[in-house]
Motif scaffolding. Sequence first.
Motif, short mmCIF file in Angstrom:
data_model
loop_
_atom_site.label_atom_id
_atom_site.label_comp_id
_atom_site.label_asym_id
_atom_site.label_seq_id
_atom_site.Cartn_x
_atom_site.Cartn_y
_atom_site.Cartn_z
N VAL A 91 0.98 -1.33 -0.03
CA VAL A 91 -0.05 -0.02 0.02
C VAL A 91 0.88 1.16 0.07
CG1 VAL A 91 -1.84 1.38 1.30
CG2 VAL A 91 -1.79 -1.12 1.18
N ILE A 92 1.88 1.38 0.73
CA ILE A 92 2.85 2.22 0.83
C ILE A 92 3.46 2.56 -0.67
CG2 ILE A 92 4.85 3.06 1.89
CD1 ILE A 92 4.25 1.81 4.38
N LYS A 93 3.94 1.66 -1.32
CA LYS A 93 4.65 1.54 -2.64
C LYS A 93 3.48 2.31 -3.50
CE LYS A 93 6.93 -1.20 -5.83
NZ LYS A 93 7.30 -2.38 -6.42
N LEU A 94 2.19 1.57 -3.34
CA LEU A 94 1.30 2.12 -4.29
C LEU A 94 1.04 3.62 -4.10
CD1 LEU A 94 -0.86 1.05 -6.37
CD2 LEU A 94 -2.35 1.23 -4.60
N THR A 95 0.92 4.16 -2.92
CA THR A 95 0.73 5.47 -2.65
C THR A 95 1.75 6.16 -3.08
OG1 THR A 95 -0.46 5.03 -0.74
CG2 THR A 95 0.08 7.26 -0.79
N LYS A 96 3.09 5.93 -2.81
CA LYS A 96 4.29 6.77 -3.18
C LYS A 96 4.42 6.72 -4.60
CE LYS A 96 6.98 6.09 0.97
NZ LYS A 96 8.54 5.76 1.72
N SER A 97 3.85 5.83 -5.32
CA SER A 97 4.27 5.73 -6.86
C SER A 97 3.24 6.84 -7.60
CB SER A 97 3.89 4.23 -7.55
OG SER A 97 2.41 4.14 -7.29
N TYR A 98 2.22 7.23 -6.90
CA TYR A 98 1.19 8.18 -7.58
C TYR A 98 1.69 9.61 -6.94
CZ TYR A 98 -3.03 10.66 -8.27
OH TYR A 98 -3.88 11.48 -9.08
N GLU A 99 2.29 9.54 -5.81
CA GLU A 99 2.79 11.01 -5.40
C GLU A 99 3.90 11.46 -6.11
OE1 GLU A 99 3.46 10.19 -1.27
OE2 GLU A 99 1.15 10.57 -0.56
N ASN A 100 4.55 10.56 -6.65
CA ASN A 100 5.81 10.96 -7.35
C ASN A 100 5.59 11.13 -8.70
OD1 ASN A 100 8.59 11.19 -8.45
ND2 ASN A 100 9.12 9.21 -8.10
N THR A 101 4.80 12.34 -8.96
CA THR A 101 4.24 12.79 -10.24
C THR A 101 5.44 12.91 -11.35
OG1 THR A 101 4.34 15.06 -9.53
CG2 THR A 101 2.36 14.00 -9.09
N LYS A 102 6.58 13.19 -11.00
CA LYS A 102 7.55 13.42 -11.93
C LYS A 102 7.74 12.02 -12.82
CE LYS A 102 12.35 14.96 -12.90
NZ LYS A 102 13.29 15.55 -12.14
N ASN A 103 7.79 11.09 -12.00
CA ASN A 103 8.01 9.66 -12.46
C ASN A 103 7.10 8.62 -12.64
OD1 ASN A 103 11.06 10.27 -12.90
ND2 ASN A 103 11.12 10.39 -10.73
N PHE A 104 5.67 9.34 -12.33
CA PHE A 104 4.57 8.36 -12.38
C PHE A 104 4.36 7.76 -13.74
CE2 PHE A 104 -0.12 7.75 -13.06
CZ PHE A 104 -0.20 6.79 -11.90
N LYS A 105 4.14 6.41 -13.80
CA LYS A 105 3.96 5.40 -14.83
C LYS A 105 2.72 4.67 -14.43
CE LYS A 105 8.60 5.33 -16.16
NZ LYS A 105 9.80 4.31 -16.47
N PRO A 106 1.54 4.82 -15.11
CA PRO A 106 0.30 4.11 -15.09
C PRO A 106 0.56 2.51 -15.05
CG PRO A 106 -0.18 5.93 -16.31
CD PRO A 106 1.43 5.75 -16.42
N ASP A 107 1.38 2.13 -16.00
CA ASP A 107 1.51 0.59 -15.88
C ASP A 107 2.28 -0.08 -14.55
OD1 ASP A 107 3.89 2.06 -16.83
OD2 ASP A 107 4.61 0.48 -18.03
#
Length: 206
Positions: A91-107
Amino acid sequence: MLKLKPGQLISENSLCTRYNVSRTPIRSALSRLAGVGLVDIVPKSGSRVSMINMEIVKQIIYERFALESMVLKDFIAIATESDIKKIEKSVIKLTKSYENTKNFKPDKFKETDLSMHELWYKKTGHTYLWEQIRKSDSNYTRFCMLDMLECKNYEQVILEHKQMYEMIKNRDTSKIEEIVKKHLYGGVERVNAALSNKFDEMFIAY
């Protein structure tokens, strides 16, 4: 996926030019895509990206809701503290992946989403069932991508994963059906809300 929209015509000439090949390999590739339901080949008319069959999507969601509710209940019954910690990290990883807008990758976001579900399928010994889910019908797979890319469901997915984590941590099975149903059927509600305008041409009409 979805770079070519459902219903969009496919130009063999454009593909030949793009990949610098003759029509023979292009037609062979289109035939294989038709075999997995991604392309419709109409004799004397050409090819197009297949429409999404919403009835199939709904039946797959129904099936997954019944299955996932049972698997999650079994997982809660046998999960160790280490297993619960893994869910928390997911869950933490999922949250951080979205918060990191610069490197956000939908896949990558989608893969992290699925990894949490994978944990409880494997823990309960249902690896085969999980593999079948990952090989889902092309209608359902594209529907999920449509929900993610067009409806921007990221924050809702994160919230629902947090709710599932809290339920697992507290070993509370009373809300399994409620939370899983909301998680799996949310996309139907989001896409239906937009169906009257930009998405209606992508679905088979009933």
